[in-house]
Write a protein that holds these residues in place. Structure first.
Motif, PDB file in Angstrom:
ATOM      1  N   PHE A  52      -1.454   8.991   2.962  1.00  0.00           N
ATOM      2  CA  PHE A  52      -1.059   7.667   3.450  1.00  0.00           C
ATOM      3  C   PHE A  52       0.096   7.774   4.444  1.00  0.00           C
ATOM      4  O   PHE A  52       1.057   8.506   4.238  1.00  0.00           O
ATOM      5  N   THR A  53      -0.033   7.026   5.527  1.00  0.00           N
ATOM      6  CA  THR A  53       1.030   6.940   6.525  1.00  0.00           C
ATOM      7  C   THR A  53       1.511   5.497   6.611  1.00  0.00           C
ATOM      8  O   THR A  53       0.815   4.573   6.200  1.00  0.00           O
TER       9      THR A  53
ATOM     10  N   MET B  48      -7.758   5.547  -1.319  1.00  0.00           N
ATOM     11  CA  MET B  48      -7.183   4.233  -1.078  1.00  0.00           C
ATOM     12  C   MET B  48      -7.904   3.573   0.096  1.00  0.00           C
ATOM     13  O   MET B  48      -8.070   4.200   1.144  1.00  0.00           O
ATOM     14  N   THR B  49      -8.327   2.339  -0.095  1.00  0.00           N
ATOM     15  CA  THR B  49      -8.908   1.548   0.984  1.00  0.00           C
ATOM     16  C   THR B  49      -8.105   0.267   1.093  1.00  0.00           C
ATOM     17  O   THR B  49      -8.089  -0.547   0.162  1.00  0.00           O
ATOM     18  N   VAL B  50      -7.407   0.113   2.223  1.00  0.00           N
ATOM     19  CA  VAL B  50      -6.608  -1.085   2.461  1.00  0.00           C
ATOM     20  C   VAL B  50      -7.469  -2.074   3.241  1.00  0.00           C
ATOM     21  O   VAL B  50      -7.853  -1.812   4.381  1.00  0.00           O
TER      22      VAL B  50
ATOM     23  N   PRO C  84       0.812  -1.230   0.000  1.00  0.00           N
ATOM     24  CA  PRO C  84       0.000   0.000   0.000  1.00  0.00           C
ATOM     25  C   PRO C  84       0.841   1.273   0.000  1.00  0.00           C
ATOM     26  O   PRO C  84       0.518   2.238  -0.699  1.00  0.00           O
ATOM     27  N   GLY C  85       1.944   1.270   0.770  1.00  0.00           N
ATOM     28  CA  GLY C  85       2.812   2.443   0.775  1.00  0.00           C
ATOM     29  C   GLY C  85       3.483   2.663  -0.568  1.00  0.00           C
ATOM     30  O   GLY C  85       3.616   3.804  -1.032  1.00  0.00           O
ATOM     31  N   ASP C  86       3.907   1.580  -1.205  1.00  0.00           N
ATOM     32  CA  ASP C  86       4.498   1.692  -2.549  1.00  0.00           C
ATOM     33  C   ASP C  86       3.486   2.276  -3.530  1.00  0.00           C
ATOM     34  O   ASP C  86       3.816   3.126  -4.363  1.00  0.00           O
TER      35      ASP C  86
ATOM     36  N   ASN D 170      -8.843   3.651   5.456  1.00  0.00           N
ATOM     37  CA  ASN D 170      -9.175   4.571   4.366  1.00  0.00           C
ATOM     38  C   ASN D 170      -8.295   5.823   4.429  1.00  0.00           C
ATOM     39  O   ASN D 170      -8.055   6.363   5.521  1.00  0.00           O
ATOM     40  N   CYS D 171      -7.853   6.278   3.268  1.00  0.00           N
ATOM     41  CA  CYS D 171      -7.098   7.525   3.184  1.00  0.00           C
ATOM     42  C   CYS D 171      -6.987   7.910   1.717  1.00  0.00           C
ATOM     43  O   CYS D 171      -7.458   7.184   0.839  1.00  0.00           O
TER      44      CYS D 171
END
Length: 398
Positions: free
Chosen positions: A190-191, A169-171, A152-154, A184-185
């Motif tokens: 994103f962190t 983005m929803t992980v 997700p960070g990539d 969600n972010c």
């Protein structure tokens, strides 16, 4: 026959009775250590984790196992970027029987409320996060299969790099289990908070996003190059003549920046390319462009005539530089019926070669000149580029 059983996210207890019986009766179980640990030990039943690395030793590993009573454990649907696809590719469809569970893709779409017809799927399990790029469009919905907690960070960094920081983005973690999670972010927000290794990322691109798309003729400056690049108008003409089709392979001989290879791969699903470039710095740059666009291009450094017989069989060949009679004939011989050969040239010497090739093999010759409006004092004036001669021929078709 090897049976591949998809294990639902809820665990073995959620398997249908027929599949539970299949596991109990198996002579040999194969799978990841995590899946093998889920199955109670039984006397006389062999347990084998996958070799690591898997692909280089897979055929030998399977030969040693045999196929009598072998059951492979997989997660969800083994044919969605799973081991089922790999086994069928290695052993053939007649040797593998797949018993799927609900896939993580189906679960993700259900959680998001996204119909299949409005959702694209991309696997990042063994690919760069830039592979998502070809699926990005204003309003696009994409489900990305992650390689692990770092994916997700990539993805967020790729989206920000492409000017899509406002993408939602929803992980979705541990889908279908009691530990299911949702984060969600936007890509820009994103962190690097702790995320589960088993996750799927659902992306929704803003409808107002400004993107170049993936049609042939992308601007030259979206590629890394040193000036040795097939210009966008001529590149579009080359892709039109090469006619990319799903799953086909291109040879790009004298690849320069690799821009033709990139656009070939963007033009149709599951296309691949082999780019041959004798200049080591340019060959490295082809690899950079392939990574940036997330497309599968194998780069070979060397003179085309020295490596051409070692390359996998092509469906189409583009010669953008270094054309000689020997290279042209070797490329033509490598093509199966229906294969396409396209040669571009700017010098009279090479033009004479393609005219002679046209007389031998048929096809079409065309001469193209592109003019761009450029400043001339306080006004604009047309500035012509060097004319390009294109020869294109389809093997078996005059």
């Amino acid at each position: 026959m090897i049976d591949v059983v998809g294990v639902p996210a809820e665990g073995l207890e959620a398997l249908p009775p027929a599949q539970q019986q299949r596991l109990a009766a198996a002579h040999t179980l194969v799978g990841s250590p995590r899946l093998l640990e889920l199955v109670p030990a039984r006397d006389g039943q062999g347990r084998h984790p996958w070799p690591s690395p898997m692909l280089p030793t897979l055929e030998e590993f399977l030969d040693n196992l045999g196929s009598d009573g072998v059951v492979v454990l997989a997660t969800g649907d083994p044919l969605v970027s799973g081991v089922g696809s790999t086994l069928i590719r290695v052993l053939g469809t007649d040797a593998v029987r797949v018993h799927p569970a609900v896939s993580s893709v189906a679960l993700a779409r259900a959680r998001m409320g996204w119909p299949s017809e409005s959702t694209d799927i991309v696997s990042l399990v063994s690919r760069s996060a830039y592979a998502v790029r070809r699926h990005l469009a204003p309003g696009a919905r994409v489900v990305a299969l992650s390689a692990g907690a770092a994916t997700p960070g990539d993805l967020a960094r790729v989206l920000v790099d492409l000017g899509l920081g406002e993408t939602s983005m929803t992980v979705l973690g541990e889908l279908g289990t009691a530990d299911e999670s949702r984060f969600n972010c936007t890509a820009a927000e994103f962190t690097t908070e702790r995320l589960p290794a088993l996750n799927v990322v659902a992306l929704e691109v803003p409808a107002t996003a400004a993107l170049w798309g993936s049609s042939p003729g992308l601007p030259d400056d979206v590629f890394a190059h040193d000036g040795q690049i097939t210009k966008r108008e001529i590149r579009a003409l080359a892709i039109a003549a090469l006619r990319p089709m799903s799953g086909q392979r291109l040879w790009d001989l004298g690849a320069g920046s690799g821009s033709v290879s990139v656009e070939w791969c963007l033009a149709a699903p599951r296309t691949t390319a082999v780019a041959v470039e004798r200049d080591a710095t340019r060959a490295e740059r082809v690899g950079e462009n392939a990574a940036t666009f997330g497309v599968p291009i194998a780069v070979t450094t060397g003179d085309s005539i020295d490596v051409i017989r070692e390359l996998p069989t092509p469906d189409a060949v583009f010669i953008g530089g270094g054309a000689t009679e020997v290279v042209i004939e070797a490329a033509w011989d490598a093509l199966a019926p229906g294969g396409r050969l396209v040669v571009h040239c700017v010098t009279l010497d090479t033009e004479a070669l393609v005219v002679a090739a046209h007389s031998r093999h048929g096809g079409e010759l065309r001469r193209v000149t592109v003019e761009r409006a450029e400043p001339l004092g306080r006004h604009l004036s047309w500035q012509p580029a060097r004319p390009i001669v294109q020869w294109t021929a389809t093997k078996g078709i005059s």
